[in-house]
Write an enzyme that holds these catalytic residues in place. Sequence first.
Site, mmCIF file in Angstrom:
data_model
loop_
_atom_site.group_PDB
_atom_site.id
_atom_site.type_symbol
_atom_site.label_atom_id
_atom_site.label_comp_id
_atom_site.label_asym_id
_atom_site.label_seq_id
_atom_site.Cartn_x
_atom_site.Cartn_y
_atom_site.Cartn_z
ATOM 1 N N ASP A 13 -50.018 -19.189 -7.191
ATOM 2 C CA ASP A 13 -49.304 -21.139 -6.426
ATOM 3 C C ASP A 13 -49.403 -22.074 -7.745
ATOM 4 O O ASP A 13 -48.484 -23.330 -7.960
ATOM 5 C CB ASP A 13 -50.440 -21.987 -6.760
ATOM 6 C CG ASP A 13 -52.252 -21.300 -5.524
ATOM 7 O OD1 ASP A 13 -51.060 -20.331 -4.644
ATOM 8 O OD2 ASP A 13 -53.094 -21.433 -5.634
ATOM 9 N N LYS A 16 -43.965 -20.426 -6.239
ATOM 10 C CA LYS A 16 -42.727 -19.312 -5.647
ATOM 11 C C LYS A 16 -42.728 -19.421 -4.726
ATOM 12 O O LYS A 16 -41.850 -18.609 -4.176
ATOM 13 C CB LYS A 16 -44.157 -17.502 -5.688
ATOM 14 C CG LYS A 16 -44.933 -17.108 -6.707
ATOM 15 C CD LYS A 16 -46.092 -16.130 -7.459
ATOM 16 C CE LYS A 16 -46.648 -15.852 -6.041
ATOM 17 N NZ LYS A 16 -47.882 -17.298 -6.478
ATOM 18 N N ALA A 39 -52.511 -15.443 0.763
ATOM 19 C CA ALA A 39 -51.324 -15.853 0.021
ATOM 20 C C ALA A 39 -51.428 -17.035 0.315
ATOM 21 O O ALA A 39 -51.163 -16.877 1.925
ATOM 22 C CB ALA A 39 -50.112 -14.860 -0.970
ATOM 23 N N GLY A 40 -50.680 -18.414 -0.277
ATOM 24 C CA GLY A 40 -50.197 -19.908 0.822
ATOM 25 C C GLY A 40 -48.871 -20.011 -0.077
ATOM 26 O O GLY A 40 -49.712 -20.753 -1.452
ATOM 27 N N HIS A 41 -48.360 -20.031 0.751
ATOM 28 C CA HIS A 41 -46.481 -20.002 -0.048
ATOM 29 C C HIS A 41 -46.047 -21.246 0.356
ATOM 30 O O HIS A 41 -45.809 -21.328 1.419
ATOM 31 C CB HIS A 41 -45.424 -19.268 -0.234
ATOM 32 C CG HIS A 41 -46.083 -17.911 -1.623
ATOM 33 N ND1 HIS A 41 -44.972 -16.571 -1.498
ATOM 34 C CD2 HIS A 41 -47.240 -17.511 -1.904
ATOM 35 C CE1 HIS A 41 -46.105 -15.748 -1.535
ATOM 36 N NE2 HIS A 41 -47.650 -17.043 -2.128
ATOM 37 N N GLN A 224 -49.768 -14.235 -4.972
ATOM 38 C CA GLN A 224 -50.975 -14.129 -6.208
ATOM 39 C C GLN A 224 -50.706 -14.128 -7.381
ATOM 40 O O GLN A 224 -48.804 -14.755 -7.428
ATOM 41 C CB GLN A 224 -51.823 -13.023 -6.379
ATOM 42 C CG GLN A 224 -52.956 -13.206 -4.707
ATOM 43 C CD GLN A 224 -52.289 -12.681 -3.940
ATOM 44 O OE1 GLN A 224 -51.488 -11.456 -3.981
ATOM 45 N NE2 GLN A 224 -52.618 -13.491 -3.056
ATOM 46 N N THR A 239 -57.649 -10.286 -7.644
ATOM 47 C CA THR A 239 -57.913 -9.865 -6.353
ATOM 48 C C THR A 239 -57.338 -8.276 -6.318
ATOM 49 O O THR A 239 -57.528 -7.951 -7.632
ATOM 50 C CB THR A 239 -56.036 -10.178 -5.498
ATOM 51 O OG1 THR A 239 -55.960 -10.251 -4.875
ATOM 52 C CG2 THR A 239 -54.374 -9.999 -6.314
ATOM 53 N N THR A 303 -53.897 -23.917 -0.979
ATOM 54 C CA THR A 303 -53.004 -23.959 0.297
ATOM 55 C C THR A 303 -53.693 -22.795 1.651
ATOM 56 O O THR A 303 -53.010 -23.471 2.600
ATOM 57 C CB THR A 303 -51.715 -23.422 -0.055
ATOM 58 O OG1 THR A 303 -50.899 -23.866 -1.068
ATOM 59 C CG2 THR A 303 -50.598 -23.229 1.230
ATOM 60 N N ASP A 337 -42.228 -32.064 -13.421
ATOM 61 C CA ASP A 337 -41.990 -34.159 -12.876
ATOM 62 C C ASP A 337 -43.653 -34.471 -13.022
ATOM 63 O O ASP A 337 -44.161 -35.402 -13.283
ATOM 64 C CB ASP A 337 -42.035 -33.923 -11.442
ATOM 65 C CG ASP A 337 -41.995 -33.014 -10.353
ATOM 66 O OD1 ASP A 337 -42.930 -32.088 -10.688
ATOM 67 O OD2 ASP A 337 -42.871 -33.581 -9.457
HETATM 68 P P1 GDP Z 1 -47.261 -20.651 -4.283
HETATM 69 O O1 GDP Z 1 -48.474 -19.487 -3.835
HETATM 70 O O2 GDP Z 1 -46.903 -19.956 -6.059
HETATM 71 O O3 GDP Z 1 -46.128 -20.850 -3.809
HETATM 72 O O4 GDP Z 1 -47.415 -21.937 -4.625
HETATM 73 P P2 GDP Z 1 -47.960 -22.771 -3.738
HETATM 74 O O5 GDP Z 1 -47.020 -23.091 -2.329
HETATM 75 O O6 GDP Z 1 -50.060 -22.095 -3.311
HETATM 76 O O7 GDP Z 1 -48.622 -24.126 -4.561
HETATM 77 C C1 GDP Z 1 -47.672 -24.625 -5.156
HETATM 78 C C2 GDP Z 1 -47.327 -26.836 -4.442
HETATM 79 O O8 GDP Z 1 -46.434 -27.410 -5.435
HETATM 80 C C3 GDP Z 1 -46.943 -26.445 -2.801
HETATM 81 O O9 GDP Z 1 -47.471 -27.434 -2.396
HETATM 82 C C4 GDP Z 1 -45.415 -26.889 -3.858
HETATM 83 O O10 GDP Z 1 -44.895 -27.690 -2.612
HETATM 84 C C5 GDP Z 1 -45.734 -27.479 -4.686
HETATM 85 N N1 GDP Z 1 -44.009 -27.586 -5.865
HETATM 86 C C6 GDP Z 1 -43.670 -26.486 -6.269
HETATM 87 N N2 GDP Z 1 -42.686 -26.711 -7.589
HETATM 88 C C7 GDP Z 1 -42.982 -28.602 -6.916
HETATM 89 C C8 GDP Z 1 -42.369 -29.191 -8.116
HETATM 90 O O11 GDP Z 1 -41.789 -28.443 -9.384
HETATM 91 N N3 GDP Z 1 -43.285 -30.397 -8.089
HETATM 92 C C9 GDP Z 1 -43.952 -31.036 -7.173
HETATM 93 N N4 GDP Z 1 -44.840 -31.938 -7.346
HETATM 94 N N5 GDP Z 1 -44.760 -29.671 -6.449
HETATM 95 C C10 GDP Z 1 -44.049 -28.718 -6.334
HETATM 96 P P1 IMO Z 2 -50.519 -17.101 -3.946
HETATM 97 O O1 IMO Z 2 -49.598 -16.197 -3.537
HETATM 98 C C1 IMO Z 2 -54.300 -18.608 -5.734
HETATM 99 C C2 IMO Z 2 -57.358 -15.598 -5.826
HETATM 100 C C3 IMO Z 2 -58.886 -15.991 -4.974
HETATM 101 C C4 IMO Z 2 -60.008 -15.503 -6.111
HETATM 102 C C5 IMO Z 2 -58.961 -14.358 -6.312
HETATM 103 C C6 IMO Z 2 -59.538 -13.188 -5.294
HETATM 104 O O2 IMO Z 2 -50.881 -18.098 -2.885
HETATM 105 O O3 IMO Z 2 -50.126 -17.472 -5.447
HETATM 106 P P2 IMO Z 2 -58.791 -12.761 -2.886
HETATM 107 O O4 IMO Z 2 -59.113 -13.179 -1.385
HETATM 108 O O5 IMO Z 2 -57.368 -12.296 -3.137
HETATM 109 O O6 IMO Z 2 -59.745 -11.561 -3.137
HETATM 110 O O7 IMO Z 2 -59.843 -13.277 -4.472
HETATM 111 O O8 IMO Z 2 -57.592 -14.419 -6.073
HETATM 112 N N1 IMO Z 2 -56.522 -15.847 -5.325
HETATM 113 C C7 IMO Z 2 -55.652 -16.618 -5.500
HETATM 114 N N2 IMO Z 2 -55.306 -18.110 -6.402
HETATM 115 N N3 IMO Z 2 -52.920 -17.860 -5.118
HETATM 116 C C8 IMO Z 2 -53.346 -17.298 -4.720
HETATM 117 O O9 IMO Z 2 -52.110 -16.959 -3.909
HETATM 118 C C9 IMO Z 2 -54.488 -16.256 -4.601
HETATM 119 N N4 IMO Z 2 -54.784 -15.014 -3.763
HETATM 120 C C10 IMO Z 2 -55.821 -14.818 -4.491
HETATM 121 O O10 IMO Z 2 -59.556 -17.274 -5.187
HETATM 122 O O11 IMO Z 2 -60.170 -15.616 -7.323
HETATM 123 MG MG MG Z 3 -50.347 -20.088 -3.074
#
Ligand code: GDP
Ligand code: IMO
Ligand code: MG
Length: 429
Positions: A13, A16, A39-41, A224, A239, A303, A337
């Site tokens: 998170d 990415k 994953a949740g991007h 991850q 994971t 996410t 920010d």
């Molecule tokens: P990922 O799994 O690494 O792709 O990250 P996630 O999408 O799960 O979580 C990142 C969160 O931060 C999302 O809601 C993005 O929209 C948000 N985000 C990413 N970069 C920024 C930033 O520079 N500032 C703010 N305020 N939010 C951001």
């Molecule tokens: P993105 O790509 C944050 C964490 C879970 C748990 C551990 C194992 O959005 O960054 P799993 O379901 O993979 O067996 O869970 O890994 N985890 C993540 N945490 N972002 C993720 O993906 C994750 N994918 C798995 O919360 O601690």
């Molecule tokens: Mg994520």
Amino acid sequence: MPASILIGAQWGDEGKGRVADWLAADADVVARYAGGDNAGHTVVVQDKVYKLHLIPSGILHDHVMCVLGNGMVINPVNLVREIKGLEAEGVSVTPENLLISTRAHIISPAHTALDAASEAQRGADKIGTTLRGIGPAYMDKTGRSGLRIGQMQDIELFAEALHLQLRTTSDRLVKQGFAALNADDEVAIYIEAANFLRPFIADTSDYLNKRLKAGARVLCEGAQGTLLDVDHGDYPFVTSSSPTSGGALTGLGIGPLSVDEVVGVAKAFSTRVGSGPMPTELDGDIATRLRGTGENFWDEFGTTTGRPRRCGWLDAVVLRYAAAVNGFTEMVLTKLDILSGIDTLQIATAYQVGDRRYETNPSTMAEQERAQPIYESLPGWQEDLSGIRQWSALPEAARAYIDRVAALCDTPIRTVSVGPERDQLVHRN
Ligand code: GDP
Ligand code: IMO
Ligand code: MG
């Protein structure tokens, strides 16, 4: 042109998705290589928020071919749902812009049920998984009993093999006191998904190598994060895949010499969801301040699962370790920010474990659990950064923070993110 690998430097998170969306503008192919719909991007384009779980963030660029690589574990039913969801939002997903590896493994209801059962059996020691069946699917893969996407090309044989997997697992679950699986119903649902996905299936390693040879730029989108890697993370609170840079090579079937960039994505503070060590974790007001209330979509709530994320100060020990394990050529710092308005910022520069000092991550859980962060204080800044687009317009304290992080990890930071929108990036000139 060669390949770039994009990797989460912390516990996932890190942002990415938004960084992949930026790099995808100059890529021809964007490929996921590890994990599944755990994953949740998040990608934001003109106020529209896209949450991607299996499909690479490149899908939001018309010129990009997206690939789900052999290193992934894929729930076909959830993939079809994600494709249809994107279509409903006006994003076309067809075999012209998405390929799925024949060698990727299938997540079935057997795996999601086993994930839930395993977490229940662990009780207080649970991993805190996303309950998407990830661990059990990778266990079947390494145990050489998994089903692969390529098998969906022969529906009758696929249905037979899936039925057997579901029946066997159901018997196992019932013996342990869990609910039985309905093999007939689940197989019917999977046949429908297989029929839908069949045109997307390809030998993606062959495809990627041919494109690389012809000069295409391939972006390998990590899921991850480094500290969740099954080898290099906080085992067992990890994971079951290899999100680190080596995983991109095995997870796509490309060679190391095709890679010329390894970009680490780091959040300007630390977050973690699920169990496991997090030496700089905070509680109280400052944690709430970093997490946000949940009113903004970017606040620190999962996410994929909606769980509140644990929050803490930036941990340079973790980043230094991630830079070494992955071979980062640069890092992008996100959510800068969010730090506006905090008077004094802390960065962990080392850990104290008993009488020993660690500059990089300790390699055993016993040491990780006892690690006490050694902090360095830096002055914060009050200005709102979200509208800034020039490096020189960043407050001096923010530039000093970025430069200190880069120096502590011996890795250049040339780009920072100051908001979730596509254009909220600031590049060093
Ligand atoms: P990922 O799994 O690494 O792709 O990250 P996630 O999408 O799960 O979580 C990142 C969160 O931060 C999302 O809601 C993005 O929209 C948000 N985000 C990413 N970069 C920024 C930033 O520079 N500032 C703010 N305020 N939010 C951001
Ligand atoms: P993105 O790509 C944050 C964490 C879970 C748990 C551990 C194992 O959005 O960054 P799993 O379901 O993979 O067996 O869970 O890994 N985890 C993540 N945490 N972002 C993720 O993906 C994750 N994918 C798995 O919360 O601690
Ligand atoms: Mg994520």
